[in-house]
Each structure stands twice: as structure tokens, then as C-alpha cells.
Design a protein around this motif. Structure first.
Motif, PDB file in Angstrom:
ATOM      1  N   LEU A  22     -45.202 -39.048 -12.908  1.00 37.92           N
ATOM      2  CA  LEU A  22     -44.752 -37.865 -12.177  1.00 37.92           C
ATOM      3  C   LEU A  22     -43.305 -38.056 -11.731  1.00 37.92           C
ATOM      4  N   PRO A  23     -42.523 -36.983 -11.696  1.00 37.23           N
ATOM      5  CA  PRO A  23     -41.149 -37.119 -11.205  1.00 37.23           C
ATOM      6  C   PRO A  23     -41.125 -37.366  -9.696  1.00 37.23           C
ATOM      7  N   THR A  24     -39.971 -37.734  -9.195  1.00 33.25           N
ATOM      8  CA  THR A  24     -39.765 -37.818  -7.744  1.00 33.25           C
ATOM      9  C   THR A  24     -38.730 -36.768  -7.362  1.00 33.25           C
ATOM     10  N   THR A  25     -38.521 -36.598  -6.066  1.00 34.46           N
ATOM     11  CA  THR A  25     -37.562 -35.585  -5.604  1.00 34.46           C
ATOM     12  C   THR A  25     -36.605 -36.202  -4.592  1.00 34.46           C
ATOM     13  N   SER A  26     -35.442 -35.579  -4.434  1.00 30.24           N
ATOM     14  CA  SER A  26     -34.505 -36.047  -3.403  1.00 30.24           C
ATOM     15  C   SER A  26     -33.738 -34.868  -2.825  1.00 30.24           C
ATOM     16  N   GLN A  27     -33.353 -35.022  -1.566  1.00 31.49           N
ATOM     17  CA  GLN A  27     -32.614 -33.970  -0.859  1.00 31.49           C
ATOM     18  C   GLN A  27     -31.143 -34.000  -1.248  1.00 31.49           C
ATOM     19  N   PRO A  28     -30.376 -32.951  -0.943  1.00 31.27           N
ATOM     20  CA  PRO A  28     -28.939 -32.971  -1.247  1.00 31.27           C
ATOM     21  C   PRO A  28     -28.241 -34.062  -0.411  1.00 31.27           C
ATOM     22  N   PRO A  29     -27.296 -34.792  -0.992  1.00 27.63           N
ATOM     23  CA  PRO A  29     -26.549 -35.780  -0.214  1.00 27.63           C
ATOM     24  C   PRO A  29     -25.775 -35.083   0.917  1.00 27.63           C
ATOM     25  N   ILE A  30     -25.632 -35.773   2.058  1.00 28.30           N
ATOM     26  CA  ILE A  30     -24.896 -35.184   3.195  1.00 28.30           C
ATOM     27  C   ILE A  30     -23.489 -34.792   2.762  1.00 28.30           C
ATOM     28  N   GLY A  31     -22.885 -35.608   1.884  1.00 28.05           N
ATOM     29  CA  GLY A  31     -21.528 -35.316   1.402  1.00 28.05           C
ATOM     30  C   GLY A  31     -21.412 -33.949   0.753  1.00 28.05           C
ATOM     31  N   LYS A  32     -22.482 -33.524   0.076  1.00 26.87           N
ATOM     32  CA  LYS A  32     -22.469 -32.198  -0.567  1.00 26.87           C
ATOM     33  C   LYS A  32     -22.488 -31.084   0.487  1.00 26.87           C
ATOM     34  N   PHE A  33     -23.242 -31.316   1.563  1.00 27.73           N
ATOM     35  CA  PHE A  33     -23.232 -30.358   2.666  1.00 27.73           C
ATOM     36  C   PHE A  33     -21.842 -30.284   3.294  1.00 27.73           C
ATOM     37  N   VAL A  34     -21.235 -31.449   3.514  1.00 29.61           N
ATOM     38  CA  VAL A  34     -19.897 -31.486   4.118  1.00 29.61           C
ATOM     39  C   VAL A  34     -18.912 -30.700   3.246  1.00 29.61           C
ATOM     40  N   GLU A  35     -18.961 -30.937   1.935  1.00 26.46           N
ATOM     41  CA  GLU A  35     -18.072 -30.215   0.993  1.00 26.46           C
ATOM     42  C   GLU A  35     -18.290 -28.699   1.112  1.00 26.46           C
ATOM     43  N   LYS A  36     -19.553 -28.291   1.145  1.00 28.21           N
ATOM     44  CA  LYS A  36     -19.880 -26.857   1.213  1.00 28.21           C
ATOM     45  C   LYS A  36     -19.368 -26.247   2.520  1.00 28.21           C
ATOM     46  N   PHE A  37     -19.593 -26.934   3.638  1.00 25.13           N
ATOM     47  CA  PHE A  37     -19.157 -26.394   4.929  1.00 25.13           C
ATOM     48  C   PHE A  37     -17.630 -26.354   5.027  1.00 25.13           C
ATOM     49  N   GLU A  38     -16.980 -27.350   4.454  1.00 27.81           N
ATOM     50  CA  GLU A  38     -15.504 -27.361   4.471  1.00 27.81           C
ATOM     51  C   GLU A  38     -14.940 -26.220   3.631  1.00 27.81           C
ATOM     52  N   GLU A  39     -15.605 -25.951   2.518  1.00 31.03           N
ATOM     53  CA  GLU A  39     -15.199 -24.827   1.651  1.00 31.03           C
ATOM     54  C   GLU A  39     -15.379 -23.494   2.398  1.00 31.03           C
ATOM     55  N   LEU A  40     -16.520 -23.345   3.090  1.00 27.75           N
ATOM     56  CA  LEU A  40     -16.804 -22.105   3.810  1.00 27.75           C
ATOM     57  C   LEU A  40     -15.876 -21.922   5.015  1.00 27.75           C
ATOM     58  N   GLN A  41     -15.414 -23.021   5.561  1.00 26.92           N
ATOM     59  CA  GLN A  41     -14.560 -22.994   6.752  1.00 26.92           C
ATOM     60  C   GLN A  41     -13.258 -22.218   6.507  1.00 26.92           C
ATOM     61  N   LYS A  42     -12.845 -22.130   5.237  1.00 28.81           N
ATOM     62  CA  LYS A  42     -11.607 -21.398   4.906  1.00 28.81           C
ATOM     63  C   LYS A  42     -11.775 -19.893   5.116  1.00 28.81           C
ATOM     64  N   GLU A  43     -13.028 -19.420   5.076  1.00 29.01           N
ATOM     65  CA  GLU A  43     -13.267 -17.977   5.091  1.00 29.01           C
ATOM     66  C   GLU A  43     -14.171 -17.506   6.228  1.00 29.01           C
ATOM     67  N   TYR A  44     -14.936 -18.432   6.806  1.00 29.44           N
ATOM     68  CA  TYR A  44     -15.950 -18.048   7.798  1.00 29.44           C
ATOM     69  C   TYR A  44     -15.768 -18.783   9.124  1.00 29.44           C
ATOM     70  N   ASP A  45     -16.302 -18.184  10.183  1.00 29.77           N
ATOM     71  CA  ASP A  45     -16.283 -18.807  11.513  1.00 29.77           C
ATOM     72  C   ASP A  45     -17.575 -19.584  11.782  1.00 29.77           C
ATOM     73  N   ASP A  46     -18.692 -19.066  11.226  1.00 31.80           N
ATOM     74  CA  ASP A  46     -20.009 -19.657  11.474  1.00 31.80           C
ATOM     75  C   ASP A  46     -20.791 -19.782  10.174  1.00 31.80           C
ATOM     76  N   VAL A  47     -21.728 -20.733  10.169  1.00 30.10           N
ATOM     77  CA  VAL A  47     -22.678 -20.872   9.057  1.00 30.10           C
ATOM     78  C   VAL A  47     -24.081 -20.908   9.643  1.00 30.10           C
ATOM     79  N   ILE A  48     -24.970 -20.116   9.068  1.00 29.95           N
ATOM     80  CA  ILE A  48     -26.404 -20.247   9.353  1.00 29.95           C
ATOM     81  C   ILE A  48     -26.970 -21.011   8.161  1.00 29.95           C
ATOM     82  N   SER A  49     -27.519 -22.204   8.400  1.00 31.64           N
ATOM     83  CA  SER A  49     -28.002 -23.064   7.312  1.00 31.64           C
ATOM     84  C   SER A  49     -29.522 -23.203   7.449  1.00 31.64           C
ATOM     85  N   ILE A  50     -30.252 -22.550   6.554  1.00 36.28           N
ATOM     86  CA  ILE A  50     -31.716 -22.401   6.673  1.00 36.28           C
ATOM     87  C   ILE A  50     -32.413 -23.281   5.636  1.00 36.28           C
ATOM     88  N   HIS A  51     -33.317 -24.155   6.100  1.00 39.48           N
ATOM     89  CA  HIS A  51     -33.886 -25.138   5.176  1.00 39.48           C
ATOM     90  C   HIS A  51     -35.393 -25.307   5.269  1.00 39.48           C
TER      91      HIS A  51
END
Length: 280
Positions: free
Chosen positions: A58-87
Motif C-alpha cells: 500500500l502507498p503511504t501519504t505525507s503532508q505538504p512541507p512547511i516550506g511550501k506553505f511559506v512560499e504560498k503565503f509569501e506569494e499571496l502577501q503581494k496581493e492580499y492582506d489576509d489568508v484563510i487557510s482551511i485544512h
């Protein structure tokens, strides 16, 4: 004040809808013998279930690395004031905590992480609601308040066709899985306090699905409007038949069909069925 909405791939929101509602998606990974695939990007649900048949383990699973979240939030920071992150539920994955930690590392944008305490398109209910509100210009506090308001009426029940996946993935105790395999039961499962627990032991698939429909019926009996989603693991025609039957029975409920994708499918296995709903 602009608000972005981020979720993870386990909400299984179709790409067209994500694009239309400006929803940003962080993929979780499914790993077959050291080869990682980002679900919804590198591998589809159908491809995943075919690959499971070909592999010995059977395969295994893994969550997104924190670094990927940081990259995404930094990218959004150029255009947005807030992020709602639903998981997906923090009781079965560290994804929510990853979003919280990444939010603390990024300056210039406020990250509001929301633990759906559930997964799949039931998690998607929150995401779609948040995205529509954000597009209407609603602020982060108002959106977060609405998500909390939804929570008491959000319910989901599901049936694993084969308990061995849940047991091997550590999402259900071996004692519970053993009882299930001995009796050939189809237990109806649900989330309690963020983790998956048995709700009732039921002998057959048909009876398990009837029990889930009856649970919806208990809520829908109020006559209030509900939104519901039928979720299947490679059982689309069965899901469509069930939808037609339920639509006739519950005129005050609006039904959709979704699926258990690779990451959740790893733990539930092909053939699983479920349904979730909330009061509109």
C-alpha cells in the motif's frame, strides 16, 4: 482589505471550481515505493486506484512541507492582506499545524488557519463558503465567524469497504479492524474530536448506506434546507444511483457527488462510500 482562501488537496474541489472561486490549493503527497506524487496534480483518483492494484504494498501519504506553505503565503502577501487557510482534520494529519507554523514565519500577511476537523468535500463546504464570501469582499474575521457558525450542523458518515487500509495506515486501531474482518461487518465511521472512530457496526454494504441516509433524514426532517455530498472511492455509477434515490426522498436537500482521492483513498480503500451535509 483582500482575503485569499487556501485549502489542501484533500477537499477534492474540482480544478474549474477552484479557478472560478480563486481557491489556492496545497497538495498532499501519496508515495508508491519512494516515488511521491502530488495528488490532484501528478495523479488523479482513477490513476491512483489502478496503481494500488499493480503494487504489492500500500502507498503511504505525507503532508505538504512547511516550506511550501511559506512560499504560498509569501506569494499571496503581494496581493492580499489576509489568508484563510482551511485544512483536513488535525487529528489525522499535520497539515493544519503546518499552515499555522508557516503563518507565523511570514510577515506582511495575516494567516487565519481553520481546522475543518473533517476531510474531503465536507471540508470543501467550508472552503467554498469562505471563497464566495471573500469574492464578495467580506473580511477575514467575518469569514472565520461564518465557518465556526457552520460547524455544529456539519456531519459526515462513511463506510470503508475493507478495514485493512485504515488499520495499516494507523487511522483505526488493530483491535477494531480485527473485529470488523472477523464478522465481515461494514462499520459506519465518523469523526469525533478530530479523529475517525466507529459509529455503528453494520453487516452489509446496503444496510450501511441505508443507515447513513437515515441519519441525514433525521436532520432533514426539520424541513430546513441542507447541502449534501455523496463521496465514493471509484464507485461513480453507484453514487449516481444513490443520489437519484436520495433526491426523491429529500426534496429540501441539494445533493452533489465527489470522491475519495489518493490520500484519503490510501486510508479507506476502493469501494468506500460516504456522505456529508450541513444546514444552509
Amino acid at each position: 482589505m483582500k482575503t485569499a482562501v487556501v485549502t489542501d488537496s484533500t477537499a477534492y474541489i474540482p480544478k474549474e471550481m477552484r479557478d472560478c472561486l480563486h481557491i489556492h490549493m496545497m497538495p498532499l503527497n501519496v508515495i508508491f515505493s519512494n516515488e511521491a506524487y502530488r495528488e490532484e496534480i501528478d495523479i488523479t483518483a482513477d490513476e491512483f486506484y489502478e496503481e494500488v492494484k499493480r503494487q504489492e504494498k500500500l502507498p503511504t501519504t505525507s503532508q505538504p512541507p512547511i516550506g511550501k506553505f511559506v512560499e504560498k503565503f509569501e506569494e499571496l502577501q503581494k496581493e492580499y492582506d489576509d489568508v484563510i487557510s482551511i485544512h483536513l482534520s488535525s487529528g489525522i494529519s499535520g497539515t493544519y499545524q503546518g499552515a499555522v507554523s508557516a503563518g507565523e514565519m511570514v510577515d506582511g500577511i495575516r494567516v487565519h488557519a481553520f481546522d475543518s476537523e473533517i476531510s474531503c468535500m465536507v471540508q470543501g463546504f467550508y472552503v467554498i463558503e469562505a471563497a464566495k464570501m471573500a469574492l464578495d469582499g467580506k473580511g477575514a474575521e467575518e469569514i472565520m465567524a461564518r465557518l465556526e457558525e457552520m460547524k455544529p450542523s456539519v456531519k459526515a458518515y462513511f463506510m470503508a469497504d475493507d478495514l485493512s487500509h485504515l488499520q495499516r495506515g494507523g487511522r483505526l486501531s488493530s483491535a477494531q479492524a480485527l473485529i470488523g474482518s472477523l464478522l465481515q461487518v461494514k462499520p459506519v465511521l465518523h469523526f469525533v474530536d478530530k479523529v475517525i472512530v466507529p459509529f455503528e457496526k453494520i453487516r452489509t454494504r446496503k444496510k450501511a448506506m441505508k443507515r447513513i441516509a437515515d441519519l441525514l433524514g433525521e436532520d432533514a426532517a426539520s424541513g430546513e434546507k441542507y447541502k449534501a455530498v455523496i463521496i465514493h472511492a471509484k464507485r461513480e455509477s453507484e453514487a449516481k444511483d444513490w443520489k437519484a434515490e436520495l433526491e426523491a426522498r429529500f426534496p429540501n436537500v441539494e445533493f452533489d457527488i465527489s470522491y475519495f482521492g489518493p490520500v484519503i483513498g490510501t486510508h479507506l480503500g476502493e469501494g468506500s462510500m460516504g456522505m456529508g451535509w450541513y444546514k444552509i
